[in-house]
Scaffold this active site. Structure first.
Site, short mmCIF file in Angstrom:
data_model
loop_
_atom_site.label_atom_id
_atom_site.label_comp_id
_atom_site.label_asym_id
_atom_site.label_seq_id
_atom_site.Cartn_x
_atom_site.Cartn_y
_atom_site.Cartn_z
CG PHE A 122 -1.83 1.31 1.22
CD1 PHE A 122 -2.90 1.20 0.57
CD2 PHE A 122 -1.57 2.45 1.95
CE1 PHE A 122 -3.94 2.24 0.42
CE2 PHE A 122 -2.32 3.57 1.75
CZ PHE A 122 -3.44 3.50 1.03
CG ASP A 207 5.78 3.50 1.57
OD1 ASP A 207 5.69 4.10 3.03
OD2 ASP A 207 4.57 3.37 0.81
CE LYS A 236 0.05 5.71 7.82
NZ LYS A 236 -1.43 5.94 7.84
#
Length: 383
Positions: A122, A207, A236
């Site tokens: 993702f 990532d 995040k």
């Protein structure tokens, strides 16, 4: 009438206040929060030092645009590169934007187009990052995707070797697949990616949107394996809840991202970076990260012990304070049950309960969470 697009399957829960690892809903009920904004509030909710930093910046200025030099951008960028193997930072607003920047940079620098990613990965929901994501459910309904993405099985070195050649611009990977089920990459697999990227003059992109900023007990998760990526992406937890993302790259890549090549109106916003500056100053301390590793090991061991006799559970896996409880059947009902009992957790795919407590979680709070998980699962599935 609801005035919002129905893009989220929202819980029937409205948070009124939050502090540390505890959130309180609008009816006064308290919950132990092992969601933390989906790995965002790594210092817990409303950390006092972050509040002070943001308030100080609010009294100075909020926004002037990237036409101006920025001391706060320089300060945060220097801290990020000092704690990594990388040399330059581009600030944006989210993980998807950071990954978009990484994909653009990889294509521009290499002058190649093919990008390899992995099944169940993702990387975001923009058109580029949606195409990079190896999940059909993310692609469904949007027509033709951005071309030249190749999806391979995760942790499969043989498939990777067969797919790699000189036409590959980059390989993008998560050290631990978050949305894909809390699946850790093996050292053999991750080092093979780096080796093949060097061989074929492809960029190695990691990532770190969910795993970065201390989540696994290192500043960045790839540091567990002494990897040297060309690019990493962050978001995040970087701003403790304020929107900020970052792409970090090696010195050689600067030439491909000169003036006019990329940009973001709000990227590097001083309010968000004030939060980021304080956040990483706290988390990147060796003693703090060592404690995260200890807490993660403790939580994992306690879960394994508590669920050892539970036939419904197949595995407890993950790294640091990013753990998944893999189960034999779908876990949506279990997550609802846990929420009713006062513990907030997430799914990671249909069969995995995902735990993302704040890095400041106490051992007492860990013990409480383990008890709630054991009691909820046993009550629902005892044979």
């Amino acid at each position: 009438m609801d005035a919002l697009f129905p893009t989220y399957s929202r819980w029937d829960l409205t948070i009124e206040s939050a502090e540390g690892a505890i959130v309180v809903d609008n009816k006064g009920k308290k919950y132990l929060d092992f969601v933390t904004g989906i790995a965002v509030c790594n210092l817990g909710h409303r950390h006092p030092a972050v509040i002070d930093a943001v308030e100080d910046q609010l009294k100075k200025y909020w926004h002037v645009s990237n036409l101006f030099k920025s001391d706060i951008q320089q300060e945060v960028a220097k801290k990020l590169v000092a704690n990594s193997e990388l040399d330059a930072v581009f600030f944006c607003n989210s993980g998807a934007e950071a990954n978009e920047a990484a994909l653009k940079l990889a294509r521009k620098y290499t002058q190649k187009s093919k990008v390899i990613t992995f099944h169940q990965s993702f990387h975001g929901r923009t058109f580029g990052t949606m195409a990079a994501t190896g999940q059909d459910k993310i692609h469904s309904g949007f027509g033709p995707l951005l071309q030249e993405f190749v999806y391979l099985p995760y942790n499969d070195c043989e498939a990777l070797e067969e797919a790699m050649d000189d036409s590959v611009a980059a390989v993008m990977v998560e050290v631990v697949q978050g949305e894909g089920g809390v699946v850790p990459g093996t050292e053999k697999f991750l080092t093979k990616i780096e080796e093949l990227c060097k061989k074929h003059e492809s960029l190695f992109i990691i990532d770190e949107v969910q795993t970065g900023i201390g989540r696994t007990g290192k500043a960045f998760a790839h540091q567990h394996f002494n990897l040297s990526p060309d690019i990493i992406t962050l978001a995040k937890a970087l701003g403790s809840g304020l929107p900020v993302g970052a792409m970090l790259g090696k010195e050689k890549l600067k030439e491909a991202f000169g003036p006019g090549s990329h940009g973001s109106t709000f990227g590097g916003n001083p309010i968000s970076l004030a939060a980021a500056n304080e956040t990483i100053s706290i988390i990147f301390q060796d003693t703090f990260l060592e404690e995260v590793e200890k807490k993660g090991a403790y939580l994992k061991a306690e879960l394994i012990n508590a669920l050892a006799d539970q036939d419904f559970v197949t595995e407890v896996r993950g790294s640091g304070l990013m753990l998944g409880i893999a189960c034999k059947a779908e876990v949506a009902e279990n997550i609802t049950k846990l929420r009713e009992n006062g513990l907030l957790v997430l799914q990671a795919g249909p069969n995995v309960i995902r735990l993302l407590p704040p890095l400041t979680v106490t051992y007492e709070e860990i013990d409480e969470a383990v008890k709630l998980i054991k009691d909820s699962l046993v009550a629902e599935y005892i044979v």
